[in-house]
Design a protein around this motif. Structure first.
Motif, short mmCIF file in Angstrom:
data_model
loop_
_atom_site.label_atom_id
_atom_site.label_comp_id
_atom_site.label_asym_id
_atom_site.label_seq_id
_atom_site.Cartn_x
_atom_site.Cartn_y
_atom_site.Cartn_z
N GLY A 129 -9.79 -11.30 -4.05
CA GLY A 129 -8.78 -10.61 -3.28
C GLY A 129 -7.83 -11.55 -2.57
O GLY A 129 -8.06 -12.76 -2.50
N VAL A 130 -6.73 -10.99 -2.06
CA VAL A 130 -5.71 -11.78 -1.36
C VAL A 130 -5.36 -11.08 -0.05
O VAL A 130 -5.15 -9.86 -0.02
CB VAL A 130 -4.43 -11.91 -2.23
N GLU A 131 -5.29 -11.84 1.03
CA GLU A 131 -5.01 -11.27 2.35
C GLU A 131 -3.50 -11.16 2.58
O GLU A 131 -2.76 -12.11 2.38
CB GLU A 131 -5.63 -12.13 3.45
N VAL A 132 -3.08 -9.97 3.02
CA VAL A 132 -1.67 -9.74 3.34
C VAL A 132 -1.59 -8.84 4.58
O VAL A 132 -2.58 -8.23 4.98
CB VAL A 132 -0.90 -9.05 2.19
N ASN A 133 -0.40 -8.75 5.12
CA ASN A 133 -0.14 -7.82 6.22
C ASN A 133 0.72 -6.68 5.68
O ASN A 133 1.90 -6.87 5.39
CB ASN A 133 0.58 -8.52 7.37
N VAL A 134 0.13 -5.50 5.52
CA VAL A 134 0.87 -4.34 5.03
C VAL A 134 1.70 -3.82 6.20
O VAL A 134 1.14 -3.43 7.24
CB VAL A 134 -0.10 -3.25 4.52
N PRO A 135 3.04 -3.79 6.09
CA PRO A 135 3.90 -3.50 7.25
C PRO A 135 3.88 -2.05 7.72
O PRO A 135 4.24 -1.77 8.86
CB PRO A 135 5.29 -3.90 6.75
N PHE A 136 3.49 -1.12 6.83
CA PHE A 136 3.45 0.30 7.18
C PHE A 136 2.59 1.02 6.14
O PHE A 136 2.25 0.44 5.10
CB PHE A 136 4.86 0.91 7.21
N ASP A 137 2.20 2.26 6.45
CA ASP A 137 1.43 3.03 5.48
C ASP A 137 2.25 3.23 4.21
O ASP A 137 3.43 3.61 4.28
CB ASP A 137 1.07 4.42 6.05
N MET A 138 1.64 2.95 3.09
CA MET A 138 2.32 3.08 1.80
C MET A 138 1.69 4.21 1.00
O MET A 138 0.50 4.15 0.68
CB MET A 138 2.24 1.76 1.01
N ASP A 139 2.48 5.22 0.68
CA ASP A 139 2.00 6.36 -0.11
C ASP A 139 3.06 6.75 -1.13
O ASP A 139 4.18 7.13 -0.76
CB ASP A 139 1.69 7.56 0.80
N TYR A 140 2.70 6.63 -2.39
CA TYR A 140 3.65 6.93 -3.46
C TYR A 140 2.88 7.26 -4.73
O TYR A 140 1.88 6.61 -5.05
CB TYR A 140 4.57 5.74 -3.71
N ASP A 141 3.34 8.27 -5.46
CA ASP A 141 2.71 8.65 -6.72
C ASP A 141 3.78 8.88 -7.78
O ASP A 141 4.76 9.59 -7.54
CB ASP A 141 1.88 9.93 -6.56
N ASP A 142 3.59 8.28 -8.94
CA ASP A 142 4.46 8.49 -10.09
C ASP A 142 3.60 8.43 -11.35
O ASP A 142 3.42 7.37 -11.95
CB ASP A 142 5.56 7.43 -10.14
N THR A 169 4.28 9.32 -14.23
CA THR A 169 5.05 9.06 -15.45
C THR A 169 5.31 7.57 -15.66
O THR A 169 5.77 7.17 -16.73
CB THR A 169 6.41 9.79 -15.41
N ALA A 170 5.06 6.76 -14.63
CA ALA A 170 5.28 5.32 -14.76
C ALA A 170 4.29 4.72 -15.75
O ALA A 170 3.23 5.28 -16.03
CB ALA A 170 5.12 4.65 -13.39
N LYS A 171 4.66 3.58 -16.31
CA LYS A 171 3.79 2.89 -17.26
C LYS A 171 3.49 1.48 -16.74
O LYS A 171 4.38 0.64 -16.74
CB LYS A 171 4.46 2.82 -18.64
N PRO A 172 2.23 1.24 -16.31
CA PRO A 172 1.14 2.21 -16.17
C PRO A 172 1.40 3.17 -15.03
O PRO A 172 2.25 2.90 -14.18
CB PRO A 172 -0.07 1.32 -15.90
N PRO A 173 0.69 4.33 -14.98
CA PRO A 173 0.87 5.30 -13.88
C PRO A 173 0.75 4.62 -12.54
O PRO A 173 -0.09 3.74 -12.34
CB PRO A 173 -0.26 6.30 -14.12
N LEU A 174 1.58 5.04 -11.58
CA LEU A 174 1.63 4.36 -10.30
C LEU A 174 1.14 5.27 -9.19
O LEU A 174 1.71 6.34 -8.94
CB LEU A 174 3.08 3.92 -10.02
N HIS A 175 0.07 4.87 -8.54
CA HIS A 175 -0.49 5.60 -7.40
C HIS A 175 -0.74 4.60 -6.28
O HIS A 175 -1.62 3.74 -6.39
CB HIS A 175 -1.79 6.31 -7.77
N ILE A 212 -1.65 -4.69 -6.96
CA ILE A 212 -0.58 -4.15 -7.79
C ILE A 212 0.20 -3.08 -7.02
O ILE A 212 1.43 -3.01 -7.09
CB ILE A 212 -1.16 -3.55 -9.09
N GLN A 213 -0.51 -2.25 -6.25
CA GLN A 213 0.16 -1.23 -5.45
C GLN A 213 1.10 -1.88 -4.43
O GLN A 213 2.25 -1.46 -4.28
CB GLN A 213 -0.88 -0.38 -4.71
N PHE A 214 0.62 -2.90 -3.75
CA PHE A 214 1.42 -3.58 -2.74
C PHE A 214 2.67 -4.21 -3.35
O PHE A 214 3.77 -4.11 -2.79
CB PHE A 214 0.57 -4.66 -2.07
N LEU A 215 2.52 -4.82 -4.50
CA LEU A 215 3.64 -5.51 -5.14
C LEU A 215 4.67 -4.55 -5.71
O LEU A 215 5.85 -4.89 -5.80
CB LEU A 215 3.11 -6.42 -6.25
N ARG A 216 4.25 -3.35 -6.09
CA ARG A 216 5.18 -2.42 -6.74
C ARG A 216 5.82 -1.44 -5.76
O ARG A 216 6.76 -0.72 -6.13
CB ARG A 216 4.44 -1.65 -7.84
#
Length: 329
Positions: free
Chosen positions: A170-183, A185-191, A207-211
């Protein structure tokens, strides 16, 4: 072999852990109409204008070309793949003399016109890979960078990034805010479902954080759009590099070899390792291709592109090769 693992991870993680973000940087740019047309041609084509073989006087190269010819820099094109397209393109340049690594992100939506490709999506540089493969992509980036040569490539997929992050623990980061997103249809599917705060992300969450860009309702996201996402990517990359140098190097290296493809042979890598001994994380700099966002009307529809600024790109490359930019002014 410990030094081999260390240098390989430095070079590779600068690229691989940025995948998924797309490195879209719609910033300062000239109109694409002012851009040189990206008809992928060999950089040596310029030499064809000099056909007078009777002239025995030695040719005098301009300072920039001379600097490139005499330089020992090792330039690598780093590609993150999303199906037939490149979701991430990074030009990585290592100077053995100074132990410095310069990373330049090439936005995937960079306007790049090719003869015979008229559709709007075909005029983006990320479409070159699907039509012309790695070689075509290399030539395209060399064109954008004003003829600077690319010696090697490295490419990886989303699944590869996930496995590599997991091999790091794993890699330590500071997530600046709550992230919620669903797609779906994306390739690969994005949740994407991440809570605000400092935390260690495993491969899937990385992958979620980066996208991430914005929540579905667009009420939460980076206030400055893609520029904020780029800063998040850079935070992640620096953290990953720091951790990769601290432990688990054999495991990470083994995973990297399994999930990437490169034209660098083991002999190449060992040679570069010998040149890179002593490199530190602070020797790595990150920037983005100079330019700005534009819209072009194609087929009666407005399409957004990233238009690079040839003059500023040339100045950036001259600085990279320690050429006095005043020579060109």
């Amino acid at each position: 072999m410990k030094q081999f693992f260390k240098v390989f991870i430095i070079a590779f993680f600068c690229f691989v852990l940025a995948i998924g973000a797309g490195v879209l940087t719609f910033m300062k740019f000239y109109d694409a109409n002012a851009q040189p047309q990206g008809n992928i041609k060999d950089a040596n084509d310029d030499k064809k204008d000099n056909n007078d073989s009777s002239n025995d006087e030695p040719k005098v190269l301009d300072p920039f070309k001379k600097a490139i010819q005499e330089s020992e820099r090792i330039n690598v094109l780093l590609l993150g793949l999303e199906g037939p397209r490149t979701d991430t393109i990074i030009f990585a340049s290592f100077d053995p003399a100074t132990k410095k690594v310069d990373l330049i992100s090439i936005p995937r939506d960079t306007y790049f016109y090719r003869v015979g490709y008229k559709n709007a999506d075909e005029r983006k540089i990320n479409a070159v890979y699907g039509d012309s493969g790695v070689k075509g992509t290399i030539k395209a980036v060399e064109t954008v960078l004003g003829g600077v040569p690319i010696h090697h490539y490295v490419k990886v997929t989303y699944s590869g990034v996930e496995k590599i992050v997991d091999s790091l623990g794993g890699v330590e980061v500071n997530v600046p805010f709550d992230m919620d997103y669903d797609d779906p249809t994306a390739k690969p599917p994005l949740h994407i479902h991440l809570k605000k705060g400092r935390q260690i992300l495993d491969g899937k969450k990385a992958i979620q954080f980066l996208r991430f860009r914005k929540n579905n309702d667009k009420t939460v996201g980076y206030p400055d759009g893609d520029l904020g996402r780029i800063r998040a990517q850079q935070q992640f990359i620096k953290s990953a590099i720091k951790k990769s140098l601290s432990f688990r190097l054999p495991v990470v290296a083994q995973t990297c070899f399994k999930y990437i493809k490169t034209d660098m042979s083991l002999t190449d890598i060992l040679l570069y390792v010998s040149k890179a001994i002593g490199i530190k994380t602070e020797d790595i700099s990150m920037t983005t291709l100079p330019g700005r966002a534009i819209y072009k009307s194609i087929g009666g529809k407005k399409v957004s592109y990233f238009a690079y600024d040839p003059k500023q790109v040339k100045e950036l490359m001259m600085k990279l090769y320690n050429v006095n930019t005043e020579i060109e002014n």
